[in-house]
Scaffold this motif. Structure first.
Motif, PDB file in Angstrom:
ATOM      1  N   VAL A  72       0.773  -1.162   0.059  1.00 60.77           N
ATOM      2  CA  VAL A  72      -0.044  -0.014   0.006  1.00 60.77           C
ATOM      3  C   VAL A  72       0.726   1.297  -0.027  1.00 60.77           C
ATOM      4  CG1 VAL A  72      -1.729   1.371   1.227  1.00 60.77           C
ATOM      5  CG2 VAL A  72      -1.868  -1.230   1.000  1.00 60.77           C
ATOM      6  N   LEU A  73       1.988   1.215   0.943  1.00 58.85           N
ATOM      7  CA  LEU A  73       2.900   2.557   0.870  1.00 58.85           C
ATOM      8  C   LEU A  73       3.447   2.674  -0.498  1.00 58.85           C
ATOM      9  CD1 LEU A  73       4.517   1.917   4.266  1.00 58.85           C
ATOM     10  CD2 LEU A  73       2.705   3.640   3.638  1.00 58.85           C
ATOM     11  N   GLY A  74       3.854   1.456  -1.121  1.00 61.83           N
ATOM     12  CA  GLY A  74       4.401   1.608  -2.565  1.00 61.83           C
ATOM     13  C   GLY A  74       3.263   2.373  -3.345  1.00 61.83           C
ATOM     14  N   ALA A  75       2.218   1.995  -3.517  1.00 64.83           N
ATOM     15  CA  ALA A  75       1.398   2.812  -4.127  1.00 64.83           C
ATOM     16  C   ALA A  75       1.124   4.172  -4.043  1.00 64.83           C
ATOM     17  CB  ALA A  75      -0.245   2.126  -4.086  1.00 64.83           C
ATOM     18  N   PRO A  96      -5.977   0.700  -3.480  1.00 60.12           N
ATOM     19  CA  PRO A  96      -4.858   0.346  -4.609  1.00 60.12           C
ATOM     20  C   PRO A  96      -3.502  -0.020  -3.761  1.00 60.12           C
ATOM     21  CG  PRO A  96      -5.594   2.695  -4.605  1.00 60.12           C
ATOM     22  CD  PRO A  96      -6.016   2.158  -3.342  1.00 60.12           C
ATOM     23  N   VAL A  97      -2.883  -1.240  -4.448  1.00 58.83           N
ATOM     24  CA  VAL A  97      -1.614  -1.674  -3.870  1.00 58.83           C
ATOM     25  C   VAL A  97      -0.714  -1.986  -5.326  1.00 58.83           C
ATOM     26  CG1 VAL A  97      -2.634  -2.890  -1.917  1.00 58.83           C
ATOM     27  CG2 VAL A  97      -2.509  -4.084  -4.129  1.00 58.83           C
ATOM     28  N   LYS A  98       0.654  -2.024  -4.762  1.00 58.00           N
ATOM     29  CA  LYS A  98       1.443  -2.405  -5.934  1.00 58.00           C
ATOM     30  C   LYS A  98       2.135  -3.730  -5.514  1.00 58.00           C
ATOM     31  CE  LYS A  98       3.237   1.768  -7.803  1.00 58.00           C
ATOM     32  NZ  LYS A  98       4.280   2.605  -8.205  1.00 58.00           N
ATOM     33  N   SER A  99       2.531  -4.441  -6.510  1.00 56.54           N
ATOM     34  CA  SER A  99       2.873  -5.947  -6.189  1.00 56.54           C
ATOM     35  C   SER A  99       4.482  -5.766  -5.231  1.00 56.54           C
ATOM     36  CB  SER A  99       3.115  -6.678  -7.395  1.00 56.54           C
ATOM     37  OG  SER A  99       4.413  -6.274  -8.178  1.00 56.54           O
ATOM     38  N   GLN A 100       4.950  -7.032  -4.753  1.00 55.80           N
ATOM     39  CA  GLN A 100       6.129  -6.670  -4.031  1.00 55.80           C
ATOM     40  C   GLN A 100       7.267  -6.584  -4.997  1.00 55.80           C
ATOM     41  OE1 GLN A 100       6.547  -9.990  -1.249  1.00 55.80           O
ATOM     42  NE2 GLN A 100       8.592  -9.881  -1.325  1.00 55.80           N
ATOM     43  N   SER A 101       7.372  -7.390  -6.068  1.00 57.31           N
ATOM     44  CA  SER A 101       8.023  -7.099  -7.030  1.00 57.31           C
ATOM     45  C   SER A 101       8.470  -5.847  -7.720  1.00 57.31           C
ATOM     46  CB  SER A 101       8.093  -8.142  -8.178  1.00 57.31           C
ATOM     47  OG  SER A 101       6.899  -7.877  -8.875  1.00 57.31           O
ATOM     48  N   GLU A 102       7.268  -5.122  -7.718  1.00 56.12           N
ATOM     49  CA  GLU A 102       7.435  -3.702  -8.178  1.00 56.12           C
ATOM     50  C   GLU A 102       8.041  -2.668  -7.254  1.00 56.12           C
ATOM     51  OE1 GLU A 102       3.776  -2.328 -10.782  1.00 56.12           O
ATOM     52  OE2 GLU A 102       3.005  -3.638  -9.183  1.00 56.12           O
ATOM     53  N   ILE A 103       7.732  -2.898  -5.903  1.00 57.21           N
ATOM     54  CA  ILE A 103       8.203  -1.948  -5.083  1.00 57.21           C
ATOM     55  C   ILE A 103       9.789  -2.342  -4.651  1.00 57.21           C
ATOM     56  CG2 ILE A 103       6.078  -1.253  -4.066  1.00 57.21           C
ATOM     57  CD1 ILE A 103       6.409  -3.365  -1.712  1.00 57.21           C
ATOM     58  N   GLU A 104      10.063  -3.547  -4.807  1.00 57.72           N
ATOM     59  CA  GLU A 104      11.471  -3.916  -4.622  1.00 57.72           C
ATOM     60  C   GLU A 104      12.413  -3.424  -5.795  1.00 57.72           C
ATOM     61  OE1 GLU A 104      11.661  -8.173  -2.275  1.00 57.72           O
ATOM     62  OE2 GLU A 104      11.035  -8.082  -4.297  1.00 57.72           O
ATOM     63  N   GLU A 105      11.680  -3.526  -7.158  1.00 60.83           N
ATOM     64  CA  GLU A 105      12.505  -2.931  -8.220  1.00 60.83           C
ATOM     65  C   GLU A 105      12.651  -1.487  -8.200  1.00 60.83           C
ATOM     66  OE1 GLU A 105      10.571  -4.592 -11.488  1.00 60.83           O
ATOM     67  OE2 GLU A 105      10.982  -6.608 -10.979  1.00 60.83           O
ATOM     68  N   ALA A 106      11.748  -0.849  -7.717  1.00 60.46           N
ATOM     69  CA  ALA A 106      11.477   0.666  -7.607  1.00 60.46           C
ATOM     70  C   ALA A 106      12.410   1.385  -6.360  1.00 60.46           C
ATOM     71  CB  ALA A 106      10.059   1.082  -7.696  1.00 60.46           C
ATOM     72  N   GLY A 107      12.871   0.433  -5.517  1.00 61.42           N
ATOM     73  CA  GLY A 107      13.558   0.750  -4.511  1.00 61.42           C
ATOM     74  C   GLY A 107      12.604   1.268  -3.349  1.00 61.42           C
ATOM     75  N   LEU A 108      11.480   0.965  -3.308  1.00 66.65           N
ATOM     76  CA  LEU A 108      10.241   1.414  -2.315  1.00 66.65           C
ATOM     77  C   LEU A 108       9.975   0.430  -1.088  1.00 66.65           C
ATOM     78  CD1 LEU A 108       7.626   2.887  -4.787  1.00 66.65           C
ATOM     79  CD2 LEU A 108       9.248   4.059  -3.177  1.00 66.65           C
ATOM     80  N   LEU A 109      10.966  -0.714  -1.207  1.00 66.45           N
ATOM     81  CA  LEU A 109      10.833  -1.926  -0.131  1.00 66.45           C
ATOM     82  C   LEU A 109      12.397  -2.185   0.166  1.00 66.45           C
ATOM     83  CD1 LEU A 109       9.731  -3.874   1.855  1.00 66.45           C
ATOM     84  CD2 LEU A 109       9.386  -5.448  -0.188  1.00 66.45           C
ATOM     85  N   GLU A 110      12.888  -1.991   1.273  1.00 69.63           N
ATOM     86  CA  GLU A 110      14.185  -2.023   1.831  1.00 69.63           C
ATOM     87  C   GLU A 110      13.991  -3.232   2.936  1.00 69.63           C
ATOM     88  OE1 GLU A 110      18.016  -0.223   3.988  1.00 69.63           O
ATOM     89  OE2 GLU A 110      16.931   1.059   2.190  1.00 69.63           O
ATOM     90  N   TRP A 111      14.646  -4.291   2.854  1.00 69.66           N
ATOM     91  CA  TRP A 111      14.831  -5.168   3.961  1.00 69.66           C
ATOM     92  C   TRP A 111      15.474  -4.855   4.967  1.00 69.66           C
ATOM     93  CZ3 TRP A 111      10.606  -8.316   4.086  1.00 69.66           C
ATOM     94  CH2 TRP A 111      10.177  -8.570   2.794  1.00 69.66           C
ATOM     95  N   VAL A 112      15.358  -4.844   6.349  1.00 68.08           N
ATOM     96  CA  VAL A 112      16.283  -4.661   7.188  1.00 68.08           C
ATOM     97  C   VAL A 112      16.734  -5.719   7.762  1.00 68.08           C
ATOM     98  CG1 VAL A 112      16.471  -3.225   9.264  1.00 68.08           C
ATOM     99  CG2 VAL A 112      14.781  -2.272   7.409  1.00 68.08           C
ATOM    100  N   GLY A 113      17.983  -5.679   8.349  1.00 71.15           N
ATOM    101  CA  GLY A 113      18.788  -6.752   8.737  1.00 71.15           C
ATOM    102  C   GLY A 113      18.997  -6.543  10.217  1.00 71.15           C
TER     103      GLY A 113
END
Length: 572
Positions: free
Chosen positions: A108-111, A187-204
């Protein structure tokens, strides 16, 4: 729209999630449960929302989560500087659907073109609070239902300070959530879309390491008197951080209850994963006896609450109340402070937390501030200290929530676990158990004793009964309880304190909330509060005499009279 119309909207939605559709088809066999799932929208309250998992507008599912995130995204876009760039950090616990909901939040945030920082695996709530401050995000979201039963999950919102959103912010967010007309069409975007757009960062683990560095700052002295510790994370998120925190503080003798060490959404070894309830300590107590442990520590699933059990001198263990552990932690924290650090220092507790805390703080020349129930109010006070001469020393509430270092702005069981073991080590060095240390405090300040009764009233009928109880108590307030006169009646819904013996009223300078508190003679009190997250009404009690026996007798008398009154109201 009637609940039947809402149900029809869901069943006719062709893109409905397959898992939810299957559950919905099963649900049609039970009309009462079906109505409860759709008769209202799941309440997005002052801290977020919490509810049973399943299909429907009154349940936790991907659609109700999306609706909540849509409202939050709209709010921070308009009210938080650089929100899109700074993003939101999201953590989750071991419950069913927690990780899936975290990903839905990011979608949702990605959208909205808002960056999401999502932890790559489960983490405690206090680490989420820390991460907001450490990463300087615009907000934080924790997917958890704390210690609720397995069929629940929830969604807590944190502001840019790392605290649960205060009332003014929460009200504005709620308005935005309520503006979302159709949860199915967010509205939502797919996980792959937001990863590719740099809108999803996995925190370690980088955030974990930064937190552990800060955790070192709460240690008051070097550990040179080893205590034997048994630890249970109750199938939740605390294992890694608590074990690393204890190790870096110098505690080497730590035994873990292995059957409860692994995350488990069923919490299969306990009837409730709540360290407030003594049954949660059964395995730890058995292991403690085998190991001759000095202290047993247990954390709830999202690791914001800590319970402790200690040797009782009779070959067994006694589970401390939240008030007792809080008093021990507070006394130790203040006793080990540089006297200069006590100047302008503030202790913060809630209105249903023991008055012994005020007595302890006063002994060290420290002021105590009362807040409404909920750690968000304590976090809000800490933030205010940044703009005046006061500074934070300790905060706690009776429901097993404690905070020592303000690098977190919510209750923190990891901090409390390490601190409790340090307190046990300190008193062991003086030849005393924690129970004997508690007796030292009672001898100094008086024998304070507290209790709490929780009445669960589920569903629509239950909500109406809870309202009836509060209404009746307001219309016909208590005049005496336990043989003690009521000297003040505090109604937080209208911010008024009535003094019946003096025939006058005073203003209460706290936010409005559906709470009634009765102050009695001899420092006794009773408070009534409907839960904001569960279908419960809670009655809190506090008494003080000069002995354990007298306090126990008085507490039982007051509790019995209140229970009789509530039974009468329900059965009327």
């Amino acid at each position: 729209m009637s609940w039947q119309d809402t149900l029809k909207k869901w069943t006719s939605f062709t893109a409905l999630d397959e898992k939810l559709l299957k559950q919905l088809n099963e649900l049609t066999k039970n009309e009462k449960d079906l109505e409860d799932s759709f008769y209202k929208n799941l309440t997005f309250g002052t801290g977020g929302m919490r509810g049973m998992l399943g299909p429907g507008t009154n349940r936790m599912n991907i659609y109700t989560v999306r609706k909540a995130v849509e409202g939050l995204a709209n709010y921070i876009t308009d009210n938080v500087d650089d929100a899109h760039k700074r993003g939101i950090v999201i953590a989750y616990d071991s419950r069913y659907m927690s990780q899936e909901f975290a990903v839905e939040v990011a979608r949702v945030l990605g959208a909205h073109n808002i960056k999401a920082f999502v932890f790559e695996s489960l983490r405690p709530t206090p680490l989420l609070s820390f991460a907001v401050r450490h990463l300087k995000t615009a907000a934080g979201i924790m997917i958890t239902a704390s210690h609720n039963p397995p069929e629940y999950n929830g969604f807590k919102v944190y502001n840019e300070d790392g605290g649960q959103v205060p009332l003014k912010e929460a009200t504005a967010i709620i308005e935005e959530v309520n503006k979302v007309e159709d949860e199915l069409l967010v509205p939502v975007k797919s996980q792959s879309e937001i990863e590719e757009a740099g809108l999803l960062e996995w925190v370690g683990e980088a955030v974990d390491r930064a937190y552990l560095q800060e955790l070192k700052t709460i240690q008051k002295q070097k550990i040179d008197n080893q205590v034997k510790i048994v630890f249970t994370p109750l199938h939740g998120t605390a294992y890694d951080l608590v074990m690393k925190g204890l190790a870096q503080s110098g505690f080497d003798s730590v035994d873990v209850v292995e059957e409860q060490a692994k995350p488990d959404p069923e919490f299969s070894t306990v009837s409730s994963p709540n360290p407030e309830e003594h049954q949660a300590f059964e395995m730890a107590i058995a292991q403690g006896k085998k190991k001759d442990a000095d202290i047993l520590i247990g954390t709830d699933p999202d690791a914001d609450r800590l319970g402790v059990a200690v040797k009782d001198g009779k070959g067994s263990y006694q589970v401390l109340t939240g008030n007792q552990l809080g008093s021990l932690l507070l006394d130790y924290t203040l006793s080990q402070q540089d006297p200069n650090a006590l100047r302008n220092g503030q202790v913060i507790k809630t209105i249903v937390t023991t008055e012994m805390g005020r007595a302890i703080a006063s002994y060290y020349g420290v002021n105590t501030i009362d807040t409404l129930t909920g750690f968000k109010f304590i976090g809000e006070k800490i933030k205010q200290f940044e703009s005046n001469d006061n500074h934070f020393l300790f905060g706690y509430e009776e429901s097993y929530g404690y905070l020592i270092g303000d690098f977190v702005r919510d209750k923190d069981a990891v901090q409390a676990a390490v601190a409790a073991c340090e307190v046990a080590s300190y008193w062991k060095g003086k030849g005393k158990t924690l129970l004997e240390a508690l007796d030292t405090l009672y001898a100094r300040h008086g024998y304070y004793l507290e209790g709490m009764q929780s009445l669960t009233l589920k569903g629509k009928d239950g909500a109406e009964q809870i309202q009836s109880i509060m209404s009746d108590i307001r219309k016909q307030p208590f005049e005496r309880l336990g043989g003690l006169d009521v000297i003040a009646v505090e109604d937080y819904q209208i911010s008024e304190r009535s003094l019946p013996l003096e025939n006058k009223q005073e203003e209460i300078i706290l936010p409005k909330e559906n709470v009634m508190k009765f102050l009695l003679e001899d420092d006794a009190w009773v408070c009534f509060r409907p839960s904001g997250t569960e279908p419960k009404i809670k009655s809190y009690f506090g008494v003080k005499t000069n002995s354990a026996e007298k306090s126990k007798s008085l507490l039982e008398k007051v509790q019995s009279e209140v229970e009789d009154r509530i039974d009468t109201i329900i059965n009327a």
